[in-house]
Design a protein around this motif. Structure first.
Motif, short mmCIF file in Angstrom:
data_model
loop_
_atom_site.label_atom_id
_atom_site.label_comp_id
_atom_site.label_asym_id
_atom_site.label_seq_id
_atom_site.Cartn_x
_atom_site.Cartn_y
_atom_site.Cartn_z
N PRO A 49 11.42 44.71 32.78
CA PRO A 49 10.30 44.92 31.86
C PRO A 49 9.95 43.66 31.07
O PRO A 49 8.78 43.37 30.84
CB PRO A 49 10.81 46.03 30.93
N ALA A 481 9.13 47.19 23.08
CA ALA A 481 8.31 47.84 24.09
C ALA A 481 8.72 49.30 24.23
O ALA A 481 9.91 49.63 24.19
CB ALA A 481 8.43 47.13 25.43
N GLN A 483 7.64 52.59 26.82
CA GLN A 483 6.90 52.91 28.03
C GLN A 483 6.75 54.42 28.19
O GLN A 483 7.60 55.20 27.75
CB GLN A 483 7.61 52.33 29.25
N VAL A 490 2.71 56.84 24.51
CA VAL A 490 3.30 55.67 23.86
C VAL A 490 2.71 55.46 22.47
O VAL A 490 3.39 54.90 21.59
CB VAL A 490 3.14 54.42 24.75
N HIS A 597 1.22 54.07 34.42
CA HIS A 597 2.07 54.03 33.23
C HIS A 597 1.38 53.22 32.14
O HIS A 597 0.39 52.53 32.39
CB HIS A 597 3.43 53.41 33.56
N THR A 599 2.34 50.92 28.35
CA THR A 599 3.38 50.29 27.54
C THR A 599 2.80 49.96 26.18
O THR A 599 1.74 49.33 26.08
CB THR A 599 3.88 48.99 28.20
#
Length: 784
Positions: A49, A481, A483, A490, A597, A599
C-alpha cells in the motif's frame, strides 16, 4: 565499367535521398511525438500500500502540485498588498488550480452553489439545533457586527446566512496548522515574508505544465507591483516539486547544449584528424542519425509516449553505433572497394550488434515500462545504424587514398604492445583484488534514496523544508491510510478516526493533521444533519420568535429559509459534486477512488512519535505509511529485477559470442576483458565512495557492449599485421570519441548523467587496455 561521372551522380542521389528520408522522419516525429516526464514510468509495479501511494503521489498527488511562495524585501503592509494582488491575479490563470494566502473573508471563500448545503458540511448541527434560541443569539451578534469594521463583510451574507455558517466553513477549510496572519494574509513567524500556497493544474513531474505555472506566478508577481509601488524592492521565492522540476529541466537543457556542442566539435576534430577527409565526419553521422530516429520511431509506435529519460539515455546508448562507421572507415584501403571492406567486417560487426541487442532485450521482461522503452529504442537504433553502415554507407564512400596500416606511428605502438608480456596470472590477481575491494570497501554499497538522484541543491531543499514548516504544509514522509470498498466507507472511518487524532495532537504526538472528511462529510453524517434541519414552517416560527424586539424586517431572511429548504431536500454531496471547486483538489488528494476500492488518506504535520501514532490508530483501521521506506523498498525491488536481467544478459551474450567464434580460447580472450573491466569499474566506484544506483547498473551494460566490440575486432584481426594496425586505428578512434562523450557527461551536475558518464568513461579506458593486452591474436596459436 561504370563511368566516374555516373558513380558520382548515383552517390549524390543516394545522399540526397538519405538526407530527405531523415528530414521527413524527423519532421513526422517532431509533429507527433508525445514526450512524457512522469518518473513512474521508470519504477516497477508497486506491491505494498505504501508503494502504491508513493507512485500515485509522485505522479498525480496534491503534494506534487503544491508550490510555496514567499514575498520579502518590503514593509508588512506592502507585502500584504502584493500578496492580495497576486492571489487575485492567479485566480484568473488556467494553469493555477488554487491560490491561498489566508484571506478567507470574501464571499468566494465557499463556492456559491455549495452555500445552501453549508449546514450539511459544517459540524454545527451535531451539537446545536437550529432553533429560536440559537437564531436569537446569532442575530444579536450580527447587530454588533454591523456596527463594527466587519460590517462590509457581514452585510452581503446577512439575508441568506444570518448565522454566518459560510464564514465558519471558510475558516474550517483553511489549511490545517496555517501560519499567522497579518493584515489579513499569511506571514512567517518573523513577519518579514508574506506567504502563499499555490496548487497547480499540472502534476509536479510535468515540467512543461509546471513551467507554465511558474511563468504565470512570475507574471502575477510583476503585475502586483503596480498595486504596491512602495514594494519595488520586493523579491519572490518559489519552491516545491514543480519549481524544482522547472529548474531541473532548465539546467538539463543548458548542460546538454554545451555538452552537445563540445561533443560535436570534438568529434568532428577527432574524425577529421584521424581520416583527413572532410567528408568522413559528415558521412559517419548518417548511420548515427538513422539509428536515433529509428529508435524514437519504434518507441513512438509501440508506446503511448516516449519518456524524456528514454530520449536522453537512448541517444547516449546509440552513441555505441558511432563505432560501426569508424571501424568501416579505418579498414578502407587503396585498391579495395568500400563494399568489399564492409563485407569482410560484417561477421564481426554483426556479432557485436547482436550481443548488445540481446543484452538490452532482457529489459523487455523487466516489468518496468521505462526500461522496455529503452530496450526498444536501443535495439531498433543499433540495428538500423548497423544496417545502414553495411548497405548504404559503402555506396557513398569513395575508395581510400591512404591505408592506416602504413602508419609508422601505429606500427611503433603495435611493436611496443607486442613486447608487453601477455597477462594471465596478473589478470587473476587483479580480478581477486577487485572483488575484495567491491566486497569490503567501507560505505554503503547501494543507493536506495531516490532523492539523491535529484540535482536540486541542498540549500534549495533546506529552504523548501523551512517554507513548509512556516506554512504548516503536511509531512511528505508519513501518512495514514484507510482502505475500503467505496468512498462512503472510508469517509466514515475517517470521521471515527478524527477524535483519536485530536487527542494525539493534544498529547503532542503530532502537530496537526488533515483528512477528506474535514471538507466532505460522509453521506451518513450529511443525512443526520439533514434530519436535524427544521422544515420550513418550523424554521419560520423559530425565526419569527428570534426576531422579536430586533430591528430586522420579518421578510428580510427569506433567502435563508429558502437555502435551508434546499438543504433538507437535496441529495448529499459526493466528491463528484465538488468538481471545478477548490475543494476538488483538497478532497481528491486525500480520497483516492479506484474501480473496486477507495483509500482515505490523512496527511500529518509535525509527527514526533511515529510508533505511538501507529499504535493508537491501529484499532480504527488506519495504517501508518512511511513513504521513505516505501521508496527504498521500491528501488530495491527495481534493482532485483535489473540484476536478474543483467545475469540473463550475461549468459545470452556469452552464448552469442560462442556461436560466432566456436573456439574456447577465442571466446575466453573476447569475454575476459569485458568481465574484468566490469569488476574494475565497480571497484573504482567503491573506492571513491560512490553508492551504486540504478543508472550505474544500466551503464555497465553499455560499457560491456563497448568492451565486447573492442575485443571482437582485435580477435578478428588475427595475426595479419596490416589488419592488426587497421583494427588498432579503429579502436583508438572509437575509444577517443566515446571517451570524449562520456567524460563530458561525467562533468555534469545532473546525478543521472554523471553516473552514466563516469561509469562508461571508466569502462572505455579499462576495456581498451585489456582488449589490447588480452584479445589480440597471440604470437603462438597455442598461447591463450
Amino acid at each position: 565499367m561504370t563511368e566516374p561521372g555516373t558513380c558520382s551522380r548515383s552517390r549524390l542521389a543516394l545522399l540526397v535521398a538519405w538526407l530527405l528520408v531523415l528530414a521527413v522522419a524527423g519532421w513526422l516525429l517532431g509533429r507527433g511525438l508525445k514526450v512524457e516526464e512522469d518518473l513512474r514510468r521508470f519504477l516497477p509495479t508497486p506491491r505494498t500500500p505504501a508503494q502504491v501511494l508513493l507512485v500515485d503521489e509522485l505522479g498525480e498527488g496534491p503534494g506534487s502540485r503544491v508550490l510555496l511562495l514567499a514575498i520579502s524585501g518590503a514593509g508588512p503592509e506592502a507585502l500584504a498588498a502584493r500578496s492580495q494582488a497576486m492571489r487575485g491575479a492567479l485566480a484568473t490563470h488556467a494553469e493555477i488550480a488554487l491560490a491561498a494566502n489566508g484571506d478567507s473573508g470574501g464571499l468566494d471563500a465557499v463556492p456559491a452553489h455549495l452555500r445552501p448545503y453549508r449546514y450539511l458540511l459544517s459540524p454545527t448541527l451535531d451539537t446545536q439545533p437550529l432553533d429560536a434560541a440559537f437564531l436569537r443569539d446569532e442575530l444579536e451578534q450580527r447587530m454588533q457586527d454591523l456596527g463594527s469594521p466587519a460590517a462590509d463583510l457581514v452585510e452581503p451574507l446577512l439575508a441568506s446566512d444570518p448565522t454566518l455558517e459560510t464564514l465558519r466553513l471558510a475558516e474550517r477549510w483553511q489549511p490545517a496548522n496555517a501560519p499567522q496572519r497579518r493584515h489579513g494574509v499569511w506571514f512567517d513567524r518573523d513577519g518579514s515574508q508574506a506567504l502563499l500556497l499555490v496548487q497547480t493544474q499540472a502534476a509536479g513531474f510535468d515540467s512543461a505544465g509546471q513551467q507554465a505555472a511558474v511563468a504565470a506566478i512570475q507574471a502575477a508577481f510583476r503585475a502586483s507591483g503596480q498595486d504596491a509601488p512602495e514594494s519595488d524592492g520586493a523579491g519572490l521565492e518559489i519552491s516545491g516539486p514543480g519549481a524544482f522540476a522547472v529548474a531541473i529541466r532548465d539546467r538539463t537543457e543548458r548542460e546538454m547544449r554545451w555538452i552537445g556542442t563540445a561533443d560535436t566539435i570534438g568529434l568532428l576534430l577527432l574524425l577529421g584528424l584521424a581520416y583527413r577527409r572532410w567528408s568522413i565526419p559528415l558521412l559517419g553521422a548518417l548511420p548515427l542519425a538513422s539509428g536515433g530516429l529509428a529508435g524514437l520511431g519504434a518507441v513512438a509506435l509501440l508506446f503511448d509516449g516516449v519518456h524524456g529519460i528514454t530520449i536522453a539515455f537512448g541517444f547516449t546508448l546509440i552513441g555505441v553505433a558511432q563505432d560501426y562507421p569508424i571501424h568501416f572507415f579505418s579498414h578502407l584501403r587503396p585498391g579495395q572497394s568500400p563494399r568489399a571492406s564492409v563485407r569482410a567486417l560484417w561477421p564481426t560487426l554483426v556479432t557485436g550488434v547482436l550481443s548488445t541487442c540481446i543484452a538490452y532485450a532482457t529489459f523487455l521482461f523487466s516489468g518496468v515500462e521505462g526500461l522496455k522503452q529503452l530496450a526498444v529504442f536501443t535495439i531498433a537504433g543499433l540495428a538500423v545504424a548497423a544496417a545502414s553502415t553495411r548497405w548504404l554507407l559503402p555506396r557513398l564512400v569513395t575508395p581510400a587514398r591512404r591505408d592506416p596500416a602504413h602508419s609508422l606511428l601505429l606500427a611503433r605502438l603495435w611493436r611496443g604492445v607486442e613486447r608487453l608480456p601477455r597477462p594471465r596470472v596478473a589478470l587473476a590477481v587483479i580480478a581477486a583484488l577487485a572483488l575484495a575491494v567491491i566486497a569490503f570497501a567501507p560505505g554503503t554499497f547501494w543507493q536506495n534514496d531516490l532523492s539523491k538522484l535529484t540535482p536540486v541543491p541542498p540549500a534549495d531543499l533546506h529552504r523548501d523544508a523551512q517554507l513548509r514548516a512556516e506554512l504548516g504544509a503536511p509531512d511528505v514522509r508519513f501518512m495514514l491510510a484507510m482502505q475500503g470498498a467505496e468512498a462512503e466507507a472510508v469517509l466514515q472511518a475517517s470521521e471515527r478516526l478524527a477524535p483519536v487524532l485530536a487527542r494525539l495532537q493534544e498529547d503532542g504526538v503530532l502537530d496537526g493533521y488533515d483528512l477528506a472528511a474535514r471538507y466532505l462529510p460522509s453521506v451518513a453524517t450529511q443525512r443526520a444533519r439533514q434530519a436535524a434541519l427544521p422544515d420550513t414552517p418550523e424554521l419560520q416560527r423559530a425565526l419569527d420568535t428570534a426576531l422579536l424586539d430586533l430591528p430586522f424586517r420579518g421578510d428580510a431572511f427569506a433567502p435563508f429559509v429558502e437555502d435551508v429548504a434546499i438543504a433538507r431536500a437535496a441529495e448529499p454531496l459526493t466528491a463528484h459534486d465538488l468538481a471545478g471547486t477548490p475543494l476538488e483538489l483538497a478532497v481528491s488528494g486525500l480520497l483516492l477512488q479506484g474501480p473496486e476500492h477507495a483509500t482515505a488518506l490523512v496527511s500529518l504535520t509535525g509527527l514526533h512519535d511515529p510508533a505511538a501514532l501507529s499504535t493508537a490508530v491501529a484499532p480504527a483501521g488506519a495504517q501508518l505509511l512511511d513513504l521513505k521506506q516505501a521508496s527504498e523498498s521500491l528501488v530495491a525491488q527495481w534493482r532485483v529485477r535489473l540484476l536478474a536481467a543483467l545475469a540473463v544478459a550475461a549468459l545470452l551474450l556469452a552464448g552469442t559470442v560462442w556461436l560466432a567464434l566456436r573456439a574456447p580460447r577465442r571466446v575466453l580472450r573476447v569475454l575476459a576483458p569485458m568481465a574484468l573491466s566490469t569488476l574494475l569499474i565497480l571497484a573504482v566506484l567503491r573506492v571513491v565512495g560512490v553508492e551504486l544506483n540504478l543508472f550505474h547498473l544500466v551503464s555497465l551494460i553499455l560499457a560491456a557492449g563497448l568492451g565486447l566490440d573492442y575485443a571482437l575486432f582485435f580477435d578478428h584481426a588475427g595475426d595479419d599485421r596490416d589488419e592488426q594496425l587497421r583494427t588498432l586505428h579503429a579502436v583508438i578512434v572509437c575509444s577517443l570519441t566515446t571517451l570524449l562523450v562520456f567524460s563530458l557527461l561525467a562533468l555534469s551536475s545532473i546525478p543521472v548523467l554523471r553516473a552514466i558518464g563516469g561509469t562508461v568513461a571508466l569502462g572505455v579506458l579499462f576495456n581498451f587496455v585489456l582488449a589490447l593486452l588480452v584479445a589480440r591474436a597471440p604470437a603462438s596459436r597455442l598461447e591463450l
